[in-house]
Design an enzyme around this catalytic site. Structure first.
Site, PDB file in Angstrom:
ATOM      1  N   LYS A  53     -11.124  10.026   0.742  1.00  0.00           N
ATOM      2  CA  LYS A  53     -11.625  10.034  -0.641  1.00  0.00           C
ATOM      3  C   LYS A  53     -10.492  10.356  -1.614  1.00  0.00           C
ATOM      4  O   LYS A  53     -10.353   9.721  -2.665  1.00  0.00           O
ATOM      5  CB  LYS A  53     -12.771  11.045  -0.786  1.00  0.00           C
ATOM      6  CG  LYS A  53     -14.059  10.562  -0.132  1.00  0.00           C
ATOM      7  CD  LYS A  53     -15.114  11.655   0.015  1.00  0.00           C
ATOM      8  CE  LYS A  53     -16.313  11.123   0.787  1.00  0.00           C
ATOM      9  NZ  LYS A  53     -17.307  12.144   1.123  1.00  0.00           N
ATOM     10  N   GLN A  97     -18.008  18.431   0.237  1.00  0.00           N
ATOM     11  CA  GLN A  97     -18.180  17.709   1.509  1.00  0.00           C
ATOM     12  C   GLN A  97     -19.189  18.424   2.394  1.00  0.00           C
ATOM     13  O   GLN A  97     -19.065  19.621   2.646  1.00  0.00           O
ATOM     14  CB  GLN A  97     -16.811  17.588   2.218  1.00  0.00           C
ATOM     15  CG  GLN A  97     -16.860  16.775   3.494  1.00  0.00           C
ATOM     16  CD  GLN A  97     -17.248  15.303   3.268  1.00  0.00           C
ATOM     17  OE1 GLN A  97     -16.770  14.671   2.333  1.00  0.00           O
ATOM     18  NE2 GLN A  97     -18.113  14.779   4.111  1.00  0.00           N
ATOM     19  N   ASP A 120     -22.264  12.506  -6.289  1.00  0.00           N
ATOM     20  CA  ASP A 120     -22.888  12.136  -5.014  1.00  0.00           C
ATOM     21  C   ASP A 120     -24.350  11.737  -5.221  1.00  0.00           C
ATOM     22  O   ASP A 120     -24.968  11.139  -4.349  1.00  0.00           O
ATOM     23  CB  ASP A 120     -22.841  13.329  -4.027  1.00  0.00           C
ATOM     24  CG  ASP A 120     -21.699  13.187  -3.029  1.00  0.00           C
ATOM     25  OD1 ASP A 120     -21.283  12.043  -2.773  1.00  0.00           O
ATOM     26  OD2 ASP A 120     -21.238  14.218  -2.509  1.00  0.00           O
TER      27      ASP A 120
END
Ligand code: NAP
Length: 294
Positions: A53, A97, A120
């Site tokens: 990422k 994460q 997200d």
């Protein structure tokens, strides 16, 4: 019939190219999209996702603020970092994460993220907005699946889509997006899960089959109709002594057998995976635009 492969890497590159051009344009107006990344602990899979990422951000010109925290990080320390990122105007998106180490409260952490920086799309406010059809950050994997179908010419409107899997991050949001009124939507949707009596009964009727169960061979050739579109979200490690790592990655679909029957199919790896990171970049750019009234 032999299916055409939907190349997720190629479509992801195309979208990243469009985003890079948009970022260049934003920079001429003094706007630099920024992503705050938080990784707690040493889980190898999480580390490699986060590294991918961060690399993707650098490649297209997104500023990334990388935070690798020890597994001993406390809930209070993590919440303090999120609070600082919520207040930092250089950060438009915050990515924590998952999974977090067991001693941390994941839902409290996700709720602490400012919904306007929730790239997200996991915050309940964004989930709610998505369900009622308001402007929201769409969760990255489902959005990636829609983009790859739309850019491959799949007709979603009027199609019967059968999803295998009902998780909060893939199956459920995908069902909501596919049944929504609007572009890349208007499908009739069936969702299967572990308590579904005969999954094949449903998938054989599907124009579009989406596998998101996390189990190899969940969808086999006898479970799809001729000419179906098959999207494989699953990522599973299977032992393979011929590989240096001792394993290889496979999806949830019996790829070779289904390829002989489907019209379009996604591979694993190189299918949905690259799209997920790309839609995270997309949401970060969107967030930067919104923060600047664009
Ligand atoms: P998850 O939270 O474990 O959910 C799996 C879902 O599949 C559950 O709803 C479960 O049903 C259902 N399921 C499991 N085995 C089944 C079976 N044999 N038959 C029917 N339904 C079954 O997983 P997830 O987070 O949604 O992820 C699913 C897969 O996608 C995993 O392999 C994951 O690694 C992969 N993934 C890939 C990406 C990407 O970027 N490519 C992103 C996210 C996830 P119940 O609800 O009844 O338990």
């Amino acid at each position: 019939m032999t299916a055409k492969i939907i190349d997720g890497k190629e479509i992801a590159q195309q979208i990243r190219g469009e985003l890079a051009a948009e970022i260049q344009h934003l920079k001429t107006r003094g706007i630099v999209p920024g992503l705050g990344v938080i990784l707690v602990g040493e889980d190898p899979a999480s580390r490699s996702y986060v590294t991918a990422k961060e690399k993707a951000c650098h490649e297209i010109g997104i500023y990334s603020n990388d935070n690798r925290l020890p597994a001993t990080t406390t809930q209070a320390e993590l919440l303090a970092l999120i609070s600082a990122m919520n207040a930092d105007p250089k950060i438009n998106g915050i990515l924590v994460q998952l999974p977090l180490p067991k001693h941390l409260n994941e839902s409290e952490v996700l709720l602490a993220i400012n919904p306007d920086k929730d790239v997200d799309g996991f915050h309940p406010l964004n989930v709610g907005r998505m369900v009622v059809g308001e402007k929201a950050f769409l969760p990255c994997t489902p959005h990636g699946v829609l983009q790859m179908m739309a850019r491959s010419g799949v007709k979603i409107e009027g199609a019967h889509a059968v999803i295998v899997g009902r998780s909060n991050i893939v199956g459920k949001p995908l069902a909501n997006l596919l049944m929504a009124k609007g572009k890349m939507a208007n499908a009739t949707v069936t969702v299967c899960h572990t308590k579904t009596k005969d999954i094949g009964y449903y998938t054989r009727q599907a124009d579009i089959v989406i596998a998101a169960a996390g189990r190899p061979n969940t969808v086999t050739a006898d479970m799809i109709k001729d000419g179906a579109v098959v999207i494989d979200v699953g990522v599973n490690r299977v032992e393979d002594a011929t590989k240096k790592a001792g394993f290889r990655l496979v999806g949830d679909v019996d790829f070779e057998a289904c390829k002989a029957k489907a019209s379009l199919i996604t591979p694993v790896p190189g299918g949905v995976g690259p799209m997920t990171i790309t839609m995270l970049l997309y949401n970060t750019v969107e967030s930067a635009k919104r923060a600047n009234g664009l």
